[in-house]
Design an enzyme around this catalytic site. Structure first.
Site, PDB file in Angstrom:
ATOM      1  N   ALA A  75       0.845  -1.199   0.000  1.00 38.84           N
ATOM      2  CA  ALA A  75       0.000   0.000   0.000  1.00 38.84           C
ATOM      3  C   ALA A  75       0.877   1.244   0.000  1.00 38.84           C
ATOM      4  CB  ALA A  75      -0.917   0.005   1.219  1.00 38.84           C
ATOM      5  N   ASP A  76       0.326   2.301  -0.533  1.00 40.18           N
ATOM      6  CA  ASP A  76       1.038   3.567  -0.498  1.00 40.18           C
ATOM      7  C   ASP A  76       0.022   4.698  -0.580  1.00 40.18           C
ATOM      8  OD1 ASP A  76       4.020   4.497  -0.619  1.00 40.18           O
ATOM      9  OD2 ASP A  76       2.920   5.917  -1.865  1.00 40.18           O
ATOM     10  N   GLN A  77       0.462   5.868  -0.116  1.00 37.74           N
ATOM     11  CA  GLN A  77      -0.408   7.043  -0.135  1.00 37.74           C
ATOM     12  C   GLN A  77       0.382   8.248  -0.639  1.00 37.74           C
ATOM     13  OE1 GLN A  77      -1.913   8.860   3.638  1.00 37.74           O
ATOM     14  NE2 GLN A  77      -3.920   8.331   2.814  1.00 37.74           N
TER      15      GLN A  77
END
Length: 199
Positions: A75-77
């Site tokens: 996941a990444d933001q």
């Protein structure tokens, strides 16, 4: 024995979300050169959405190679204000500068998730939220930084919406879990479809 989902992230917020939803988690953070990857993709003109997706994919793929047969979630933001991408602040001074830039503005948070098993991508999903910070005083900002301490360094926005950071905002549009860093409902849907066990 219940199979544990591997979370290729050191994010306490993501782990807490998944565990609260009934999943058994093994956190195995993926060490990738995020700054170099972001710089390369930005130079190629890639949109923020694609950058978030690529970072999530690279994290999942790296850990999945070391854990055959296991489901791995990367996941990444990405935080975007106009055309500027923001990273996690490295110091209180950087957090102050970042929050001053975001003050009174509407920024975008793009949260990406990719699930991989044995080299096969089972899911990739990017969700977006829009957040408008209120106009707050410099005195308030200093009180906020005092109260949050090192926690301001743990998120890309220098705020935790689930905590005192809520005081920074006038309006939020989008999914709460996406703001915390994970498109949770799409992730859970994929896990159910692949017969993943939940506690």
């Amino acid at each position: 024995m219940v199979e544990r989902l591997i979370l290729a992230s050191a994010s306490a917020a993501r782990r807490a979300m998944l565990e609260a939803a009934g999943l058994t988690i093994e956190a195995v953070p993926a060490a990738i050169d995020e700054a170099a990857i972001k710089a390369g993709l930005t130079a190629e003109g890639a949109p923020a959405r694609d950058i978030a997706d690529k970072l999530a994919e690279l994290k999942a793929a790296k850990i999945a190679r070391r854990h055959p047969g296991r489901l791995v979630l990367g996941a990444d933001q990405i935080l975007v204000l106009d055309a500027t991408l923001f990273d996690k602040p490295e110091s209180r001074a950087a957090a102050r500068t970042q929050l001053q830039a975001l003050r009174g503005q509407t920024h975008r948070l793009l949260s990406a998730a990719v699930i991989i098993r044995d080299g096969e991508t089972l899911m990739r999903h990017v969700d977006e939220a829009r957040l408008t910070m209120r106009v707050f005083s410099d005195a308030f900002l200093e009180r906020y930084l005092d109260a949050e301490g090192e926690l301001v360094l743990s998120s890309v926005g220098a705020y935790r919406l689930e905590g005192l950071g809520a005081q920074l905002f006038a309006r939020v549009q989008g999914d709460y879990f996406t703001i915390l860093g994970l498109p949770l409902f799409a992730t859970l849907d994929t896990l159910r479809r692949h017969g993943f066990c939940m506690t």
